[in-house]
Motif scaffolding. Structure first.
Motif, PDB file in Angstrom:
ATOM      1  N   TYR A 147      -0.461 -15.242 -10.363  1.00  0.00           N
ATOM      2  CA  TYR A 147      -0.564 -14.007  -9.581  1.00  0.00           C
ATOM      3  C   TYR A 147       0.719 -13.606  -8.855  1.00  0.00           C
ATOM      4  N   ARG A 206       6.120  -2.262  -3.467  1.00  0.00           N
ATOM      5  CA  ARG A 206       5.822  -0.843  -3.257  1.00  0.00           C
ATOM      6  C   ARG A 206       5.359  -0.596  -1.830  1.00  0.00           C
ATOM      7  N   PHE A 207       4.817  -1.638  -1.220  1.00  0.00           N
ATOM      8  CA  PHE A 207       4.260  -1.500   0.120  1.00  0.00           C
ATOM      9  C   PHE A 207       5.313  -1.728   1.200  1.00  0.00           C
ATOM     10  N   TYR A 226      -5.435 -10.127  -1.824  1.00  0.00           N
ATOM     11  CA  TYR A 226      -5.204  -8.780  -1.307  1.00  0.00           C
ATOM     12  C   TYR A 226      -5.461  -8.724   0.195  1.00  0.00           C
ATOM     13  N   SER A 239       4.708  -7.039  -7.439  1.00  0.00           N
ATOM     14  CA  SER A 239       4.731  -5.634  -7.865  1.00  0.00           C
ATOM     15  C   SER A 239       4.011  -4.746  -6.861  1.00  0.00           C
ATOM     16  N   TRP A 240       2.904  -5.242  -6.311  1.00  0.00           N
ATOM     17  CA  TRP A 240       2.168  -4.461  -5.315  1.00  0.00           C
ATOM     18  C   TRP A 240       2.899  -4.440  -3.979  1.00  0.00           C
ATOM     19  N   LEU A 241       3.365  -5.600  -3.538  1.00  0.00           N
ATOM     20  CA  LEU A 241       3.966  -5.697  -2.210  1.00  0.00           C
ATOM     21  C   LEU A 241       5.294  -4.962  -2.114  1.00  0.00           C
ATOM     22  N   ARG A 282      -2.357  -8.198   2.682  1.00  0.00           N
ATOM     23  CA  ARG A 282      -2.330  -6.916   3.386  1.00  0.00           C
ATOM     24  C   ARG A 282      -2.206  -7.139   4.893  1.00  0.00           C
ATOM     25  N   GLN A 297       2.177 -10.182 -10.136  1.00  0.00           N
ATOM     26  CA  GLN A 297       1.266  -9.090  -9.782  1.00  0.00           C
ATOM     27  C   GLN A 297       1.346  -8.776  -8.289  1.00  0.00           C
ATOM     28  N   MET A 298       1.378  -9.824  -7.459  1.00  0.00           N
ATOM     29  CA  MET A 298       1.478  -9.617  -6.012  1.00  0.00           C
ATOM     30  C   MET A 298       2.805  -8.975  -5.641  1.00  0.00           C
ATOM     31  N   GLU A 331       0.969   3.397   3.843  1.00  0.00           N
ATOM     32  CA  GLU A 331       1.682   2.176   3.551  1.00  0.00           C
ATOM     33  C   GLU A 331       2.983   2.197   4.332  1.00  0.00           C
TER      34      GLU A 331
END
Length: 225
Positions: A56, A66-67, A103, A62-64, A107, A59-60, A210
């Motif tokens: 993971y 952007r955040f 998540y 890539s999300w973070l 977050r 994947q994490m 965000e």
């Protein structure tokens, strides 16, 4: 060989060593689903922990990214998230979604990073540079539109008088004295409305936005409305 550790033997520094240095792996790990890995993790199996991390991490990130925008913050949050996963491993439910655990934890940690960034002018500028609103990048232009929409939604949720004061001050660039005269209220009342409006809008951004959008709102040089 399966790596097993008691709760007190796997310290954070050794976890980081495992993350980046170990070459051990579970036999047939590709056939293990998350539920089975969590069951192994609950038994202090560090190899299961490593496999979940490897599964993971990308994947994490890539999300973070952007955040939070800053790579070092994204990596720190990932490490802190998995350290937390290790701490609560015995409470993990194999029937629950493992990405959902990641998540929620990441977050919460991202918002803590947000507070740190918002109080550090250098870090805040670094994030805003990453989110250059005058860029021709379609994604960044889209995010600027998202910011404008988020702000509009937040303002529309304000009580009627507070909304009117905010728009007169921010949209029409009127002074507190001018707004007070126009609405027949005191200057202090105008100031109180603006303070509460900013608090309400900031809370709305924290809840629905965000980090890049929140920092845009917090920027003292940005035209808000």
């Amino acid at each position: 060989m399966v790596l097993l550790f008691t709760p007190n033997t796997l310290c954070p520094s050794f976890l980081l060593f495992l993350f980046f240095k170990t070459n051990t792996a579970l036999p047939g790990k590709d056939t293990y689903d998350d539920a089975l890995l969590i069951q192994e993790l609950r038994q202090n199996n560090a190899e299961a922990f490593i496999e979940l991390y490897n599964r993971y991490h990308v994947q994490m990130y890539s999300w973070l990214i952007r955040f939070v925008k800053l790579p070092e913050f994204a990596e720190d949050i990932i490490q802190e998230t998995f350290l937390k996963i290790w701490e609560i491993r015995h409470r993990l439910n194999p029937a629950q979604s493992f990405p959902a655990y990641l998540y929620r934890i990441s977050r919460n940690k991202a918002f803590k990073s947000l507070k740190k960034i918002s109080l550090d002018e250098t870090l805040r500028k670094q994030v805003l540079i990453q989110f250059e609103i005058e860029s021709d990048d379609p994604e960044k232009r889209l995010r600027w539109l998202q910011y404008q929409q988020l702000l509009e939604n937040a303002v529309n949720r304000l009580p009627a008088q507070r909304q009117k004061v905010f728009k007169l001050c921010r949209q029409n660039n009127k002074t507190y004295d001018e707004v007070a005269n126009e609405l027949g209220i005191s200057r202090n009342t105008v100031k109180e409305h603006m303070v509460k409006a900013m608090q309400d809008i900031r809370q709305y951004f924290y809840r629905y936005g965000e980090i890049s959008l929140i920092l845009l709102f917090c920027s003292p040089v940005l035209i808000l409305y």
